[in-house]
Motif scaffolding. Structure first.
Motif, PDB file in Angstrom:
ATOM      1  N   VAL A 156      10.642   7.979 -12.379  1.00 17.94           N
ATOM      2  CA  VAL A 156       9.287   7.720 -13.278  1.00 17.94           C
ATOM      3  C   VAL A 156       9.258   6.174 -13.454  1.00 17.94           C
ATOM      4  N   GLN A 157      10.365   5.762 -14.287  1.00 24.28           N
ATOM      5  CA  GLN A 157      10.150   4.191 -14.603  1.00 24.28           C
ATOM      6  C   GLN A 157      10.173   3.199 -13.632  1.00 24.28           C
ATOM      7  N   SER A 158      11.101   3.574 -12.437  1.00 20.57           N
ATOM      8  CA  SER A 158      10.639   2.707 -11.116  1.00 20.57           C
ATOM      9  C   SER A 158       9.706   2.780 -10.619  1.00 20.57           C
ATOM     10  N   SER A 159       8.795   3.904 -10.745  1.00 23.41           N
ATOM     11  CA  SER A 159       7.267   3.887 -10.310  1.00 23.41           C
ATOM     12  C   SER A 159       6.381   3.235 -10.970  1.00 23.41           C
ATOM     13  N   PHE A 160       6.598   3.242 -12.449  1.00 21.35           N
ATOM     14  CA  PHE A 160       5.727   2.292 -13.403  1.00 21.35           C
ATOM     15  C   PHE A 160       6.148   0.732 -13.167  1.00 21.35           C
ATOM     16  N   ASN A 161       7.417   0.907 -12.820  1.00 19.04           N
ATOM     17  CA  ASN A 161       7.819  -0.749 -13.056  1.00 19.04           C
ATOM     18  C   ASN A 161       7.667  -1.096 -11.478  1.00 19.04           C
ATOM     19  N   TRP A 162       6.838  -0.559 -10.701  1.00 19.60           N
ATOM     20  CA  TRP A 162       6.630  -1.257  -9.146  1.00 19.60           C
ATOM     21  C   TRP A 162       6.411  -2.641  -9.269  1.00 19.60           C
ATOM     22  N   LEU A 163       5.687  -3.086 -10.219  1.00 20.75           N
ATOM     23  CA  LEU A 163       5.200  -4.498 -10.266  1.00 20.75           C
ATOM     24  C   LEU A 163       6.454  -5.304 -10.376  1.00 20.75           C
ATOM     25  N   VAL A 164       7.348  -4.716 -11.339  1.00 21.21           N
ATOM     26  CA  VAL A 164       8.711  -5.509 -11.888  1.00 21.21           C
ATOM     27  C   VAL A 164       9.497  -5.612 -10.344  1.00 21.21           C
ATOM     28  N   ASP A 165       9.573  -4.750  -9.642  1.00 25.04           N
ATOM     29  CA  ASP A 165      10.519  -4.783  -8.532  1.00 25.04           C
ATOM     30  C   ASP A 165       9.609  -5.512  -7.379  1.00 25.04           C
ATOM     31  N   ASN A 166       8.419  -5.756  -7.271  1.00 18.91           N
ATOM     32  CA  ASN A 166       7.722  -6.386  -6.068  1.00 18.91           C
ATOM     33  C   ASN A 166       7.156  -7.625  -6.703  1.00 18.91           C
ATOM     34  N   TYR A 167       7.343  -8.343  -7.888  1.00 20.26           N
ATOM     35  CA  TYR A 167       6.651  -9.307  -8.214  1.00 20.26           C
ATOM     36  C   TYR A 167       6.962 -10.644  -7.436  1.00 20.26           C
ATOM     37  N   SER A 168       8.127 -10.763  -7.134  1.00 16.94           N
ATOM     38  CA  SER A 168       8.613 -11.952  -6.276  1.00 16.94           C
ATOM     39  C   SER A 168       7.677 -11.854  -4.998  1.00 16.94           C
ATOM     40  N   ARG A 169       7.790 -10.636  -4.323  1.00 17.02           N
ATOM     41  CA  ARG A 169       7.186 -10.823  -3.011  1.00 17.02           C
ATOM     42  C   ARG A 169       5.810 -10.961  -3.150  1.00 17.02           C
ATOM     43  N   LEU A 170       5.230 -10.114  -4.220  1.00 17.95           N
ATOM     44  CA  LEU A 170       3.540 -10.255  -4.444  1.00 17.95           C
ATOM     45  C   LEU A 170       3.213 -11.722  -4.539  1.00 17.95           C
ATOM     46  N   ALA A 171       4.101 -12.477  -5.187  1.00 16.23           N
ATOM     47  CA  ALA A 171       3.705 -13.849  -5.515  1.00 16.23           C
ATOM     48  C   ALA A 171       3.599 -14.540  -4.274  1.00 16.23           C
ATOM     49  N   ASP A 172       4.847 -14.208  -3.399  1.00 12.43           N
ATOM     50  CA  ASP A 172       4.894 -15.078  -1.925  1.00 12.43           C
ATOM     51  C   ASP A 172       3.897 -14.587  -0.953  1.00 12.43           C
ATOM     52  N   ALA A 196       0.772  -1.121  -0.011  1.00  9.73           N
ATOM     53  CA  ALA A 196       0.126  -0.046   0.262  1.00  9.73           C
ATOM     54  C   ALA A 196       0.728   1.158  -0.182  1.00  9.73           C
ATOM     55  N   LEU A 197       1.798   1.358   0.880  1.00 11.49           N
ATOM     56  CA  LEU A 197       2.853   2.371   1.015  1.00 11.49           C
ATOM     57  C   LEU A 197       3.481   2.620  -0.393  1.00 11.49           C
ATOM     58  N   GLY A 198       4.022   1.456  -0.922  1.00 11.40           N
ATOM     59  CA  GLY A 198       4.518   1.469  -2.130  1.00 11.40           C
ATOM     60  C   GLY A 198       3.955   2.067  -3.272  1.00 11.40           C
ATOM     61  N   LEU A 199       2.822   1.687  -3.407  1.00 14.44           N
ATOM     62  CA  LEU A 199       1.563   2.083  -4.505  1.00 14.44           C
ATOM     63  C   LEU A 199       1.400   3.668  -4.506  1.00 14.44           C
ATOM     64  N   VAL A 200       1.165   4.048  -3.193  1.00 11.58           N
ATOM     65  CA  VAL A 200       1.141   5.501  -3.011  1.00 11.58           C
ATOM     66  C   VAL A 200       2.186   6.012  -3.226  1.00 11.58           C
ATOM     67  N   SER A 201       3.458   5.820  -2.926  1.00 13.33           N
ATOM     68  CA  SER A 201       4.636   6.355  -3.042  1.00 13.33           C
ATOM     69  C   SER A 201       4.843   6.472  -4.699  1.00 13.33           C
ATOM     70  N   SER A 202       4.582   5.355  -5.333  1.00 12.11           N
ATOM     71  CA  SER A 202       4.876   5.393  -6.988  1.00 12.11           C
ATOM     72  C   SER A 202       3.878   6.230  -7.558  1.00 12.11           C
ATOM     73  N   LEU A 203       2.621   6.184  -7.442  1.00  9.69           N
ATOM     74  CA  LEU A 203       1.650   6.895  -7.814  1.00  9.69           C
ATOM     75  C   LEU A 203       2.147   8.522  -7.836  1.00  9.69           C
ATOM     76  N   LEU A 204       2.490   8.867  -6.750  1.00 10.99           N
ATOM     77  CA  LEU A 204       2.721  10.359  -6.424  1.00 10.99           C
ATOM     78  C   LEU A 204       3.962  10.742  -7.200  1.00 10.99           C
ATOM     79  N   THR A 205       4.990   9.787  -7.084  1.00 13.12           N
ATOM     80  CA  THR A 205       6.134   9.997  -7.617  1.00 13.12           C
ATOM     81  C   THR A 205       6.039  10.071  -8.958  1.00 13.12           C
TER      82      THR A 205
END
Length: 359
Positions: free
Chosen positions: A302-318, A136-145
């Motif tokens: 900006v690309q890091s924000s757009f690629n939030w899913l890429v950076d968190n894919y492993s943990r999201l799967a877990d 949740a915090l990561g998504l809020v931060s990514s969106l605002l960034t």
């Protein structure tokens, strides 16, 4: 039992206040990051102009900016882990109470090792409550960034104007379009490569639980609790469980190698692509050195924000895996609870046979 019981209880106002604090910290962190982005531009412009006075002023400005960033980061860790601890305490307590109430722990059969409740209560409940707060915090931060630094890219990068096969090409805000295309491509590649990851983690967690249960069974045999079992069979089961764990870890390692190839490659390439896209303007003299570094840094953010899913894919799967395992435990307890209501009281042995293992 669901998460609503924690977030909507009469005492939840303290948690909501803490969440508001965390969001405020995220906003302040982004403001500091925004100021650092402009500080980066001014610092390199000072270097380019060889102005000692300007360099000194920028060096002094860095001290409060860095101090604020560190203080906000520490505050964020405290607030985030406090919410996670409280949520884990609530859901784990309710899982234990539900498991113990009416002697369900004596009647929940473990015909399939996947039904082991101890591992789910101790480990899966922690992951199921830790990850959503971070997400949740990561998504809020990514969106605002993305919102803030897209404006920086648009204004600093400006438009692209070049010739292609005797045709004049004009692209407004070319850095914005470039970062969207690049981020979308990386995300699609990660989703294709990482698709099997959730299932692999689920199987890995299951085999870990089976290993724990096999070790507990050997202990029970030593204490004389299961005299009908042979030591050789129990030992063989323990060694087999270990081999299953190691096999699944090998599969997980291979899958994570592929996702790391994408994520780490993106980490290395994104800043370089930002510089490459800005280099023609810098060489043409329409962009200063400070603007070059500012735009490249904004492109990376900006690309890091757009690629939030890429950076968190492993943990999201877990997290999805653990969530399903906790839900599976609750489903088994619900089935057992429903059977207790509909069937007259009987000995534990009578009810054990009718309980189905988790799917």
């Amino acid at each position: 039992m669901s998460a609503a019981g924690f977030w909507l209880s009469p005492a939840s106002w303290r948690i909501w206040l803490l969440c508001i604090l965390l969001v405020s910290v995220v906003i302040l962190q982004l403001y500091v990051q925004f100021r650092l982005n402009y500080w980066n531009r001014d610092f390199f412009n000072a270097l380019e102009s060889r102005s000692p006075a300007h360099l000194k002023a920028e060096a002094l400005l860095l001290i409060p900016l860095a101090g604020a960033s560190i203080l906000l980061a520490v505050t964020s860790v405290w607030g985030r882990m406090t919410v996670q601890r409280k949520w884990r305490e609530w859901i784990t307590t309710h899982l234990i109470d539900y498991w113990i109430d009416d002697g369900r722990y004596t009647r929940l059969t473990i015909e399939d090792e996947q039904t082991i409740p101890e591992y789910r209560i101790a480990t899966d409940a922690r992951i199921a409550t830790d990850a959503p707060v971070d997400f949740a915090l990561g998504l809020v931060s990514s969106l605002l960034t993305a919102i803030i630094f897209l404006q920086v890219l648009w204004t600093t990068g400006g438009d692209a104007d070049f010739k292609l096969f005797d045709h004049q090409i004009w692209i407004p805000g070319y850095l914005v379009g470039s970062v969207i295309i690049y981020s979308g491509g990386v995300t699609m590649v990660m989703m294709l490569i990482g698709a099997p990851l959730t299932r692999i983690i689920q199987i890995k967690n299951q085999t870990e639980a089976e290993l724990i249960n096999a070790a507990n069974l050997l202990r029970d045999l030593g204490e004389g609790l299961v005299p009908e079992l042979k030591e050789s069979d129990v030992e063989r089961g323990l060694r087999g469980a270990l081999q299953n764990v190691l096999t699944q870890w090998r599969f997980l390692c291979w899958q994570l190698m592929q996702t790391t190839l994408v994520s780490h490659g993106n980490t290395l390439l994104a800043p370089i692509i930002g510089f490459v896209l800005c280099a023609p303007k810098f060489l043409a003299g329409t962009m200063t050195l400070g603007e070059l570094t500012q735009a490249a840094a904004a492109f990376t953010l900006v690309q890091s924000s757009f690629n939030w899913l890429v950076d968190n894919y492993s943990r999201l799967a877990d997290w999805v895996s653990s969530l399903e395992r906790v839900g599976g435990l609750l489903l088994s307890l619900d089935r057992l609870n429903g059977q207790t209501r509909s069937v007259a009281p009987a000995k534990p042995e009578a009810s054990v046979a009718a309980i189905k293992p988790l799917p």
